[in-house]
Design a protein around this motif. Structure first.
Motif, mmCIF file in Angstrom:
data_model
loop_
_atom_site.group_PDB
_atom_site.id
_atom_site.type_symbol
_atom_site.label_atom_id
_atom_site.label_comp_id
_atom_site.label_asym_id
_atom_site.label_seq_id
_atom_site.Cartn_x
_atom_site.Cartn_y
_atom_site.Cartn_z
ATOM 1 N N UNK A 17 0.811 -1.216 0.000
ATOM 2 C CA UNK A 17 0.000 0.000 0.000
ATOM 3 C C UNK A 17 0.848 1.271 0.000
ATOM 4 N N UNK A 18 2.139 1.155 -0.295
ATOM 5 C CA UNK A 18 3.031 2.315 -0.281
ATOM 6 C C UNK A 18 3.890 2.347 -1.549
ATOM 7 N N UNK A 19 4.443 3.531 -1.822
ATOM 8 C CA UNK A 19 5.459 3.636 -2.858
ATOM 9 C C UNK A 19 6.751 2.981 -2.364
ATOM 10 N N UNK A 20 7.456 2.329 -3.273
ATOM 11 C CA UNK A 20 8.798 1.833 -2.974
ATOM 12 C C UNK A 20 9.779 2.477 -3.944
ATOM 13 N N UNK A 21 10.942 2.893 -3.438
ATOM 14 C CA UNK A 21 11.952 3.557 -4.254
ATOM 15 C C UNK A 21 13.193 2.678 -4.378
ATOM 16 N N UNK A 22 13.763 2.679 -5.572
ATOM 17 C CA UNK A 22 14.975 1.903 -5.812
ATOM 18 C C UNK A 22 16.203 2.662 -5.318
ATOM 19 N N UNK A 23 17.000 2.003 -4.484
ATOM 20 C CA UNK A 23 18.303 2.517 -4.073
ATOM 21 C C UNK A 23 19.379 1.533 -4.517
ATOM 22 N N UNK A 24 20.519 2.047 -4.918
ATOM 23 C CA UNK A 24 21.643 1.187 -5.296
ATOM 24 C C UNK A 24 22.883 1.661 -4.541
ATOM 25 N N UNK A 25 23.799 0.744 -4.309
ATOM 26 C CA UNK A 25 25.043 1.095 -3.628
ATOM 27 C C UNK A 25 26.087 1.441 -4.688
ATOM 28 N N UNK A 26 26.614 2.662 -4.612
ATOM 29 C CA UNK A 26 27.603 3.123 -5.576
ATOM 30 C C UNK A 26 28.845 3.628 -4.852
ATOM 31 N N UNK A 27 29.972 3.533 -5.527
ATOM 32 C CA UNK A 27 31.233 3.999 -4.953
ATOM 33 C C UNK A 27 31.441 5.453 -5.331
ATOM 34 N N UNK A 28 31.495 6.317 -4.336
ATOM 35 C CA UNK A 28 31.736 7.743 -4.513
ATOM 36 C C UNK A 28 33.046 8.060 -3.797
ATOM 37 N N UNK A 29 34.113 8.328 -4.579
ATOM 38 C CA UNK A 29 35.425 8.515 -3.974
ATOM 39 C C UNK A 29 35.872 7.221 -3.329
ATOM 40 N N UNK A 30 36.168 7.291 -2.044
ATOM 41 C CA UNK A 30 36.581 6.093 -1.311
ATOM 42 C C UNK A 30 35.435 5.454 -0.529
ATOM 43 N N UNK A 31 34.226 5.999 -0.687
ATOM 44 C CA UNK A 31 33.086 5.509 0.083
ATOM 45 C C UNK A 31 32.107 4.752 -0.806
ATOM 46 N N UNK A 32 31.443 3.797 -0.212
ATOM 47 C CA UNK A 32 30.315 3.138 -0.865
ATOM 48 C C UNK A 32 29.041 3.644 -0.200
ATOM 49 N N UNK A 33 28.180 4.282 -0.993
ATOM 50 C CA UNK A 33 27.000 4.935 -0.453
ATOM 51 C C UNK A 33 25.744 4.413 -1.138
ATOM 52 N N UNK A 34 24.645 4.409 -0.370
ATOM 53 C CA UNK A 34 23.332 4.131 -0.961
ATOM 54 C C UNK A 34 22.808 5.415 -1.589
ATOM 55 N N UNK A 35 22.442 5.332 -2.866
ATOM 56 C CA UNK A 35 21.980 6.505 -3.619
ATOM 57 C C UNK A 35 20.879 6.086 -4.580
ATOM 58 N N UNK A 36 20.201 7.086 -5.149
ATOM 59 C CA UNK A 36 19.391 6.822 -6.321
ATOM 60 C C UNK A 36 20.345 6.513 -7.474
ATOM 61 N N UNK A 37 19.945 5.649 -8.421
ATOM 62 C CA UNK A 37 20.845 5.350 -9.545
ATOM 63 C C UNK A 37 21.270 6.628 -10.258
ATOM 64 N N UNK A 38 22.593 6.835 -10.400
ATOM 65 C CA UNK A 38 23.079 8.062 -11.031
ATOM 66 C C UNK A 38 24.326 7.769 -11.845
ATOM 67 N N UNK A 39 24.513 8.562 -12.910
ATOM 68 C CA UNK A 39 25.730 8.517 -13.722
ATOM 69 C C UNK A 39 26.079 9.951 -14.107
ATOM 70 N N UNK A 40 27.315 10.128 -14.535
ATOM 71 C CA UNK A 40 27.767 11.470 -14.905
ATOM 72 C C UNK A 40 27.281 11.835 -16.300
ATOM 73 N N UNK A 41 26.915 13.094 -16.443
ATOM 74 C CA UNK A 41 26.462 13.633 -17.730
ATOM 75 C C UNK A 41 27.581 13.590 -18.761
ATOM 76 N N UNK A 42 27.224 13.262 -20.002
ATOM 77 C CA UNK A 42 28.170 13.242 -21.110
ATOM 78 C C UNK A 42 27.776 14.304 -22.132
ATOM 79 N N UNK A 43 28.734 14.968 -22.762
ATOM 80 C CA UNK A 43 28.400 15.984 -23.775
ATOM 81 C C UNK A 43 27.480 15.408 -24.847
#
Length: 243
Positions: free
Chosen positions: A119-145
């Motif tokens: 009965x609720x919304x569920x959001x996708x989180x993924x574990x990504x490496x940011x610098x030296x840390x592994x963090x839970x985030x929304x799926x993200x990638x860097x913008x390309x020209x």
């Protein structure tokens, strides 16, 4: 000429939501109002075709008992009365068993399953490496020209779920932005920090058998985000996330 350096690195992130599958339970006040509105509707409603048929049949039976009234029905013809239909429907209703609101995934608190918190919304989180840390985030990638920010967010979703995912993306403009500076040790005039632009999408099929989940992932409700997201990041996400 070479493009001017960008002091901020740009990222596109996708807030992918599984919508509720069932309605939330009614509060006591809501149940009382629903019962009142149902009673008002019943009192003001007209008879349905079935109810009219039932009344006519009851009248025929009454007249038949009082004066041996004969409706000239063909001998041997099977007549299905409205009351017979109601008895049949009643038996079917007694055999019906509603599916449980609490699933096995709820009982085991399996946060990798979509079959929970129906009965609720569920959001996708993924574990990504940011610098030296592994963090839970929304799926993200860097913008390309050459990309739009929306297409960057779409690429982020495809990177973690594969190309077979069925999702409806809402609009071309981001729903929010999260900006942060890099640690002083690696910060320069041409590399100050990052800006993450959030887009939103609804999962249209809960069948992820064709998905290619390559990373650690979770499907979490809004009240569970605090267990995984950093406080400043969570504040930005909560601004555009509905219960």
């Amino acid at each position: 000429t070479a493009a001017a350096p960008r002091p901020w690195r740009l990222f596109g992130a996708m807030c992918l939501l599984r919508p509720p599958r069932i309605t939330q339970p009614l509060e006591k006040e809501e149940e009382e109002i629903a019962a009142l509105m149902g009673q008002i509707e019943l009192e003001k409603s007209h008879y349905s075709d079935h109810e009219i048929r039932k009344l006519e049949e009851e009248e025929q039976l009454r007249r038949r008992k009082e004066s041996m009234y004969d409706d000239d029905e063909a001998p041997g013809k099977t007549v299905i009365m409205a009351q017979d239909l109601e008895d049949k429907w009643e038996q079917k209703l007694l055999q019906f068993e509603a599916a449980p609101r609490i699933t096995d995934a709820d009982k085991s608190n399996n946060r990798t399953s979509l079959d929970r918190k129906l009965d609720s919304n569920l959001m996708l989180l993924v574990k990504q490496k940011i610098g030296n840390q592994e963090l839970w985030l929304l799926p993200q990638v860097e913008w390309q020209p050459g990309e739009t920010l929306r297409s960057t967010a779409e690429r982020a979703m495809a990177m973690f779920l594969g190309d077979h995912i069925q999702a409806k993306i809402l609009g071309n403009a981001p729903y929010g932005i999260y900006k942060y500076k890099f640690p002083r040790a690696i910060r320069t005039e041409d590399n100050v920090g990052a800006k993450v632009f959030f887009f939103k999408a609804f999962l249209q099929s809960s069948d992820l058998s064709q998905a290619e989940l390559k990373e650690n992932y979770l499907w979490v409700a809004k009240d569970e985000l605090g267990d995984y997201l950093k406080s400043e990041y969570l504040k930005k996400v909560n601004r555009f996330l509905l219960d």
